[in-house]
Scaffold this active site. Structure first.
Site, short mmCIF file in Angstrom:
data_model
loop_
_atom_site.label_atom_id
_atom_site.label_comp_id
_atom_site.label_asym_id
_atom_site.label_seq_id
_atom_site.Cartn_x
_atom_site.Cartn_y
_atom_site.Cartn_z
CB THR A 176 31.48 44.01 16.73
OG1 THR A 176 32.36 43.07 16.64
CG2 THR A 176 30.34 44.17 17.79
NE ARG A 235 24.61 43.10 25.55
CZ ARG A 235 25.32 42.58 24.55
NH1 ARG A 235 26.16 43.13 24.26
NH2 ARG A 235 24.52 41.81 23.53
#
Ligand code: ADE
Length: 356
Positions: A176, A235
């Site tokens: 990330t 998600r």
């Protein structure tokens, strides 16, 4: 025996714990669930179309050359499908995959063990690769570049270096925080790609696909209503469909419609942008206590009782993407859109100019 659900059960459960449902960091409960619904092929993997097209070509070329794929690095906010994509690549290449994450490779023997267990052509997926320690990185360099391990035996003056050959494998790294990867490690990836947030149409497709697998009845408008509040992240969309479906089952006949989805999401305190209480607290703090900002992330974190890194990695990417938050060298500030979204009056022209 029949179990009669209390009409207020759903609401009660939602207030029991802090509401992390729209924050995209992976929870333990997500893992098994995600593994069950992960698409396995490019045809069933929704979104990231530009990236998919490039990858298809890369895979075809590698197959024609009968060589493993170049090492790949995927970066971007959490929850966008980096692990899923690695699985799709392995499946399309018809090779096995080993999945691990940098924090699990703490000791040299962890990384050496996993490298030595690889088969020819196998994919090694390392999540959170920016957290790899220096020693593990040094071990990886020759492994990635020339497929060997440098092992030392003996002590001080009798020390010998042994070159242990490894099978030709492909490393897929995911992060990330691409900026936190060391230069030498980043340079060893032949292919580097950013994963993008999903648009509402793509998320709606993800939701309908998941609903199909979970045997949840949902209409198009119901899926669109959930997609709208899923902050561009599969998600989160997949988590919300389950919660909304619970609500539909407890309060109605189980079918998810637009109205039912909106009712459930309102109870979950997820607003029409997909913001939850943490997001709103963060933005309200900047407006109310710091006149719109700028203010440092550590100050914000201390004031709202959250971890600064979590705010940076999990909360902020979406707020930045949708223009509700801006990052400046002097700290975070909000935009006029943030004032409007949260129902604050924007200050008069001269005051506003000094703010933004
Ligand atoms: N579930 C999670 N991510 C997905 C994707 N990109 N396509 C289909 N289903 C998914």
């Amino acid at each position: 025996m029949s179990i009669i659900a209390d009409d207020n059960d759903f609401e009660k459960q939602q207030t029991v714990k802090k509401n992390p449902i729209v924050q995209a960091n992976v929870e333990e409960t997500d893992k098994t669930f995600e593994n069950n619904i992960r698409p396995k092929t490019f045809n069933t993997y929704i979104g990231q179309s530009a990236l998919k097209e490039t990858l298809k070509i890369t895979i075809q070329a590698a197959k024609k050359r009968e060589k493993p794929l170049d090492h790949l690095l995927f970066y971007g906010p959490p929850g966008l499908g980096k692990t899923t994509l690695a699985g799709v690549i392995a499946n399309e290449m018809c090779v096995p995959i080993k999945i691990t994450s940098a924090p699990a490779l703490e000791r040299p023997r962890d990384i050496i063990g996993i490298l030595m267990s690889l088969e020819e052509g196998e994919i090694l997926f390392i999540d959170e690769i920016h957290r790899l320690n220096k020693v593990a990185e040094e071990i990886l360099y020759p492994a990635m570049e020339d497929f060997y391990l440098d092992m030392t035996t003996g002590k001080s003056q009798t020390v010998k270096t042994l070159r242990v050959p490894l099978p030709k494998f492909t490393l897929i790294g995911a992060t990330t925080k691409a900026g936190e990867l060391s230069g030498p490690l980043r340079d060893r990836f032949g292919i580097i790609h950013r994963l993008e947030f999903y648009n509402e149409k793509e998320l709606s497709e993800v939701i309908q696909r998941t609903a199909g697998i979970l045997e949840i009845q949902i209409d198009e408008k119901g899926a669109a209503a959930i997609a709208k509040r899923s902050r561009g992240t599969p998600r989160i969309a997949n988590r919300l469909i389950k919660r909304v479906s619970d609500f539909a089952l407890v309060k109605y006949d189980g079918k998810v419609t637009e109205d039912i989805a909106n009712q459930a999401l309102d109870i979950l305190k997820i607003d029409e942008f997909g913001l939850d209480t943490t997001d709103r607290n963060l933005l309200k703090l900047i407006i109310e206590k710091y006149d719109g900002g700028p203010v440092g992330i550590e100050t914000i974190a201390a004031a709202i009782g959250e971890d600064a890194r979590t705010l940076e990695d999990v909360c902020e990417p979406f707020l930045l993407q949708c223009g509700l938050l801006q990052r400046t060298p002097r700290g975070r500030k909000v935009s006029p859109q943030t004032y409007r979204h949260l129902g604050y009056k924007i200050k008069n022209q001269s005051e506003q100019q000094s703010l933004f």
